[in-house]
Design an enzyme around this catalytic site. Structure first.
Site, PDB file in Angstrom:
ATOM      1  N   TYR A  57       0.855  -1.180   0.000  1.00  0.00           N
ATOM      2  CA  TYR A  57       0.000   0.000   0.000  1.00  0.00           C
ATOM      3  C   TYR A  57       0.894   1.234   0.000  1.00  0.00           C
ATOM      4  O   TYR A  57       1.392   1.669   1.032  1.00  0.00           O
ATOM      5  CB  TYR A  57      -0.904   0.033   1.233  1.00  0.00           C
ATOM      6  N   PHE A 211     -13.804  -4.555   0.108  1.00  0.00           N
ATOM      7  CA  PHE A 211     -14.794  -3.824  -0.679  1.00  0.00           C
ATOM      8  C   PHE A 211     -16.223  -4.081  -0.189  1.00  0.00           C
ATOM      9  O   PHE A 211     -17.122  -4.354  -0.995  1.00  0.00           O
ATOM     10  CB  PHE A 211     -14.680  -4.148  -2.168  1.00  0.00           C
ATOM     11  N   LEU A 213     -18.216  -1.958   0.726  1.00  0.00           N
ATOM     12  CA  LEU A 213     -19.025  -0.855   0.203  1.00  0.00           C
ATOM     13  C   LEU A 213     -18.943  -0.788  -1.312  1.00  0.00           C
ATOM     14  O   LEU A 213     -19.332   0.207  -1.920  1.00  0.00           O
ATOM     15  CB  LEU A 213     -18.561   0.478   0.801  1.00  0.00           C
ATOM     16  N   GLY A 214     -18.466  -1.863  -1.949  1.00  0.00           N
ATOM     17  CA  GLY A 214     -18.220  -1.820  -3.379  1.00  0.00           C
ATOM     18  C   GLY A 214     -16.857  -1.212  -3.642  1.00  0.00           C
ATOM     19  O   GLY A 214     -16.242  -0.598  -2.767  1.00  0.00           O
ATOM     20  N   GLY A 216     -13.934   1.169  -4.631  1.00  0.00           N
ATOM     21  CA  GLY A 216     -13.717   2.604  -4.687  1.00  0.00           C
ATOM     22  C   GLY A 216     -13.049   3.048  -5.971  1.00  0.00           C
ATOM     23  O   GLY A 216     -12.752   4.224  -6.142  1.00  0.00           O
ATOM     24  N   PHE A 217     -12.820   2.113  -6.884  1.00  0.00           N
ATOM     25  CA  PHE A 217     -12.094   2.430  -8.110  1.00  0.00           C
ATOM     26  C   PHE A 217     -12.999   2.450  -9.336  1.00  0.00           C
ATOM     27  O   PHE A 217     -12.524   2.454 -10.459  1.00  0.00           O
ATOM     28  CB  PHE A 217     -10.966   1.413  -8.319  1.00  0.00           C
ATOM     29  N   THR A 218     -14.323   2.418  -9.131  1.00  0.00           N
ATOM     30  CA  THR A 218     -15.267   2.457 -10.240  1.00  0.00           C
ATOM     31  C   THR A 218     -16.156   3.688 -10.108  1.00  0.00           C
ATOM     32  O   THR A 218     -16.427   4.168  -9.012  1.00  0.00           O
ATOM     33  CB  THR A 218     -16.146   1.190 -10.264  1.00  0.00           C
ATOM     34  N   LEU A 224     -23.591   1.107  -2.797  1.00  0.00           N
ATOM     35  CA  LEU A 224     -24.136   2.325  -2.209  1.00  0.00           C
ATOM     36  C   LEU A 224     -25.288   2.896  -3.037  1.00  0.00           C
ATOM     37  O   LEU A 224     -26.166   3.581  -2.513  1.00  0.00           O
ATOM     38  CB  LEU A 224     -23.039   3.375  -2.057  1.00  0.00           C
TER      39      LEU A 224
END
Length: 290
Positions: A57, A211, A213-214, A216-218, A224
């Site tokens: 990271y 992920f 929350l789905g 974060g890169f789309t 959400l």
């Protein structure tokens, strides 16, 4: 139940993931260094005692921030990392799957974090797509497990975890050694890892969905933005993220959340899901949302 065992540690079911602390694309320095430090310190103030990180990271950035913000660490803090991948100078993900790679990267995590031992390290099975589960390469997997067992027996880690694995991976691993945690993609609309979750629940192994929350890169977030999540959030006076996280916690008692953020406000919002209880009707609606 607000806690669950992670190997020899007992942790709160809502932890913190350090993936969003580095810059865009999990690469380079944070947008706001002081804010990143504040997020980590606020996490401890909120009672979080499980932080998930990785040397890749940044690379190096998340671990360096954790050490700067929190060292010397609270006695009850479980630091969990992962190995099996690296980043090149352009930020591209590369595999680091050979046993020598795993050992070297465990030791590098220890040096950067400033500790002698980690609560657990996840062996991430790299299949090209960092979020996909690939087939079992039995010969390589056996050698990887041997390296992870040696790291535990040598006192570098308390427990062995797996990430991005199939039921077959987990079954093979359990024939050889104790597994204390599994980390797979899982959320309201992507439950492809349900068989893995079911097996971990049966065996009393913590399951850490990434992920939740789905991604974060789309551009579009199907979690959400899901109508059921939006509707329940409005009815309960909560945010869609809180509803999605509360649902994920409700799926099984061994689920541990590690939502990540670079914002203190979002951290506090995420942590507040510890106090949300979904009623039966809400739970049924969200269960049917996939």
């Amino acid at each position: 139940m607000h806690t669950f065992p992670l190997g020899t540690h007992t942790v709160g079911r809502v932890g913190f993931g350090a993936m969003q602390l580095p810059g865009p694309g999990v690469f380079g320095p944070p947008r706001d260094h002081d804010q990143a430090i504040a997020v980590l310190r606020r996490a401890i103030e909120l009672g979080i005692n499980h932080i998930d990180t990785a040397q890749f990271y940044g690379p190096d950035v998340a671990n360096e921030l954790i050490r700067e913000a929190l060292h010397p660490y609270p006695e009850n803090l479980a630091l969990v990392s992962k190995v099996g991948a690296r980043r090149d100078e352009n930020g591209e993900w590369t595999a680091a799957q050979e046993p020598d790679d795993l050992r070297a990267d465990i030791e590098q995590n220890l040096r950067t974090l400033g500790v002698d031992r980690l609560a657990a390290v996840n062996l991430r099975i790299h299949s090209g797509d960092p979020n996909a589960v690939g087939p079992v390469d039995r010969e390589l997997f056996d050698r990887q497990l041997t390296a992870m067992i040696a790291a535990r027996d040598d006192g570098l880690i308390d427990g062995i975890g797996l990430s991005s694995v199939s039921v077959e991976h987990l079954q093979i691993a359990l024939e050889r050694t104790e597994i204390v945690t599994v980390q797979n993609l899982y959320n309201l609309v992507d439950r492809s890892s349900q068989p893995v979750l079911d097996l971990t629940t049966e065996r009393g192994i913590s399951f850490v969905p990434f992920f939740p929350l789905g991604s974060g890169f789309t551009a579009d977030n199907p979690v959400l933005g899901h109508p059921a999540v939006q509707r329940e959030a409005q009815q309960l006076g909560r945010t869609p993220a809180q509803i999605a996280l509360a649902w994920t916690l409700s799926v099984a008692p061994n689920v541990l959340l590690i939502p990540g953020t670079s914002s203190v406000a979002h951290l506090e919002e995420n942590t507040a899901v510890r106090d949300i209880e979904l009623d039966d009707e809400t739970k049924r609606e969200l269960d049917a949302a996939a």
